[in-house]
Enzyme design. Structure first.
Site, short mmCIF file in Angstrom:
data_model
loop_
_atom_site.label_atom_id
_atom_site.label_comp_id
_atom_site.label_asym_id
_atom_site.label_seq_id
_atom_site.Cartn_x
_atom_site.Cartn_y
_atom_site.Cartn_z
N THR A 17 44.55 46.32 44.06
CA THR A 17 43.53 45.06 44.32
C THR A 17 43.93 44.62 45.48
O THR A 17 44.76 44.24 46.12
CB THR A 17 43.97 43.90 43.42
OG1 THR A 17 44.08 44.19 41.88
CG2 THR A 17 42.85 42.72 43.32
N CYS A 157 49.16 39.78 39.70
CA CYS A 157 47.82 39.93 39.95
C CYS A 157 47.12 38.17 39.98
O CYS A 157 46.61 37.88 40.95
CB CYS A 157 47.38 40.58 38.65
SG CYS A 157 47.59 42.06 38.49
#
Length: 321
Positions: A17, A157
């Site tokens: 990410t 995350c």
């Protein structure tokens, strides 16, 4: 590393990410410089953000639709076909690497902002002496109400990725307001939880300084051994700042990893009848199976039971988020 091993006609696929543009603006130039090869002439690149939910036995990698992309059309088709061959749920081919990067980072940002809203509502309802979960259950009877719950937002995350997007946004001259406000709320939840617990202890004439508090759970989410960026550590640190003696139990956490990462001692079980407060911080199945009687036995005759994760019925606990 890739720049030193890549050869002509290879395809690199990134999954991490990142903010939109990181793959092509940051990663690929390093590969080109070290390899002497050129993108879309000598080698090619794809981006397919990982989609996995740690501890979730229902949503496995092959069962979650995969977003794919490539540095040119042929590569995009190749990358999409590659993932399609192993992902039962299918694939979605984005129009560019930047679109795929942006899609991933906003998935986590959206969740972060939604949880921040519920966390702020829980603070409001606490002041109004209204139970947050009861409000959410009532509101949840409407078909389009989103079923978020208040709590700690940690892990590697959701608690991190929004900062990638805000960094990129500020670099092009726009300061995000909502995203950063959500981050401030969520990053402050550990301190808020401790303030609520201490108020309850003081109200019950329990001396805070020198007290013993048991924190049940250290991992960043239930039924998962991952302790990276766990926000339970904020609770532990805040309690220690109030000169509280903190014990931690967690059946999922590796004690050695906790000692190396945070300098904490984590046990699998706790003593009975010695704690001035017990805080259920992570909703592990093992804690749910203990039930109220076993958890209450951990505390002294007069103690506070704080249920951060709605593990126990409302009437069985002294306070909850």
């Amino acid at each position: 590393m890739l720049g030193r091993v890549i050869k002509k006609d290879d395809v690199i696929i990134y999954e991490s990410t990142v903010y939109p543009g990181a793959t092509e603006d940051e990663c690929i130039p390093v590969v080109e410089r070290l390899s002497g090869l050129s993108l879309n002439e000598d080698f090619f690149a794809g981006y397919s953000p990982e989609r996995i939910n740690p501890g979730d036995k229902s949503h496995r990698v092959e069962d979650i639709l995969k977003v794919t992309s490539g540095s040119d059309q042929a590569t995009a088709d190749f990358v999409d076909a590659l993932y399609y061959s192993v992902i039962r749920a299918g694939t979605f081919k984005a129009s560019s690497i930047k679109v795929a990067e942006a899609a991933k980072v906003i998935e986590n940002t959206q969740r972060d902002v939604n949880i921040a809203l519920i966390n702020e509502l829980s603070m409001i309802f606490n002041k109004l002496d209204i139970d947050t979960l009861e409000v959410l259950e009532a509101a949840g009877t409407k078909w389009n109400f989103l079923p978020f719950r208040p709590g700690l937002v940690g892990g590697h995350c959701i608690g991190v990725d929004p900062y990638y997007l805000t960094h990129k946004s500020e670099s092009v001259g726009y300061r995000p307001e909502m995203i950063l406000a959500g981050r401030r709320i969520n990053d402050g939840m550990g301190s808020y939880v401790v303030s609520q617990l201490i108020k309850k202890m003081i109200n019950q004439k329990i001396e805070v300084s020198g007290s013993r508090v048991l924190v049940m759970g250290l991992t960043f989410k239930e039924n998962c051994p991952d302790i990276r960026n766990t926000k339970v550590i904020d609770i532990v640190d805040e309690l220690k700042a109030h000169e509280v003696d903190v014990d931690i139990i967690d059946p999922w956490c590796d004690p050695l990893e906790a000692a190396n990462e945070y300098g904490l001692v984590v046990s699998k079980a706790a003593e009975e009848g010695v704690y001035d407060a017990v805080l259920v911080a992570v909703a592990h199945d093992e804690f749910k199976e203990m039930g109220i009687k076993a958890i209450r036995k951990l505390g002294r005759p007069k103690h506070i039971l704080y249920d951060l994760k709605y593990v126990l019925p409302k009437d069985d606990v002294d306070t909850r988020l």
